[in-house]
Design an enzyme around this catalytic site. Sequence first.
Site, short mmCIF file in Angstrom:
data_model
loop_
_atom_site.label_atom_id
_atom_site.label_comp_id
_atom_site.label_asym_id
_atom_site.label_seq_id
_atom_site.Cartn_x
_atom_site.Cartn_y
_atom_site.Cartn_z
N ASP A 149 0.82 -1.21 0.00
CA ASP A 149 0.00 0.00 0.00
C ASP A 149 0.85 1.26 0.00
O ASP A 149 1.98 1.27 0.51
CB ASP A 149 -0.91 0.03 1.23
CG ASP A 149 -2.24 -0.67 0.99
OD1 ASP A 149 -2.70 -0.68 -0.16
OD2 ASP A 149 -2.81 -1.20 1.95
N ARG A 199 -1.70 -0.75 -8.54
CA ARG A 199 -3.04 -0.29 -8.14
C ARG A 199 -3.01 1.23 -8.18
O ARG A 199 -2.28 1.88 -7.41
CB ARG A 199 -3.38 -0.78 -6.73
CG ARG A 199 -4.73 -0.26 -6.21
CD ARG A 199 -4.90 -0.53 -4.73
NE ARG A 199 -4.85 -1.96 -4.44
CZ ARG A 199 -4.50 -2.46 -3.26
NH1 ARG A 199 -4.13 -1.67 -2.28
NH2 ARG A 199 -4.48 -3.78 -3.08
#
Length: 323
Positions: A149, A199
């Site tokens: 992330d 992402r």
Amino acid sequence: MKPTTAAATRSIITAAGRSDRIKRLSGRLPVTRNVVQRFVPGETHDDVMDVCGSLLESGRMISIDHLGEDTTDETQAERTVQAYLRLIGMLADHAGGPNPTPPGHPMEVSLKLSALGRALPRHGEKIALENAHRIASAATRAGVWVTIDAEDHTTTDSTLRIVRELQSDFPDLGTVLQSYLHRTEDDCHAFAGPRSRIRLCKGAYAEPPAVAFQDKPDVDAAYVRCLQVLMAGDGYPMVASHDPVMVAAAEAMATAAGRRADDWEHQMLYGIRDSEQLRLARAGRQIRVYVPFGSQWYGYFMRRLAERPENLKFFLRALVSRD
């Protein structure tokens, strides 16, 4: 909501997210927990596995995040590692069971390097790298994907350094890039090579104008530019957006780039646009749901409000409701 108003609202919500007093108050209000459950399905491994089983059976894929970012010592970082190792074991057991799942790599875990010890005063980056490596090794054996992330802009260089090191052993390891950062279009070019998984999200941290676009039209335009780079690249784009305009743009770009349906995916958060997630799955699109769990839900929940300020209306209605 006007761009300047939205930016101001995000700043207020983000400030509340840093307030220990508001955090303590929220934790004591049962109604707050009821609202949070819209976004965070529970605190335990069993809670999240129950929800993820249903998501997989519906034809959706999953990415599970064990919440925890304020790691202050190595013992706490080790607890996070053990939580992920247990989770990966449960996912491996589920993959061997009778329940139908989507094709490809339906199961993924998402890691925040801060939860793995990066901010520790001595050798934090080295500790986070080693802990992430342990998790990625277990995930590879279990057939589970791993994505690192993104966090606030001060950590971006460190994150990408660690990602590069991990990819030497785990070439399918993914990472997150945030379109509202001025640097991200260049980062997309750098990370769009073969076997890369990116992402792309808009961004959920309060960042200064010197490093990030502030208003929605500018963030949206940057998202489109970055997505064009990824779709034209050799990697596997992961389109993390609930915005109908971006969902449609991604479909058009994938078609123009000649991408197969299994050569990229949509991603959305648990609890947001559930009917759209199901529509995409039924239309044969790959859709992955980001599912957080754990007791450290406050920071995540406040970022969701800051990222999408209209969610604040839902939160306030729940606070004043007798139900």
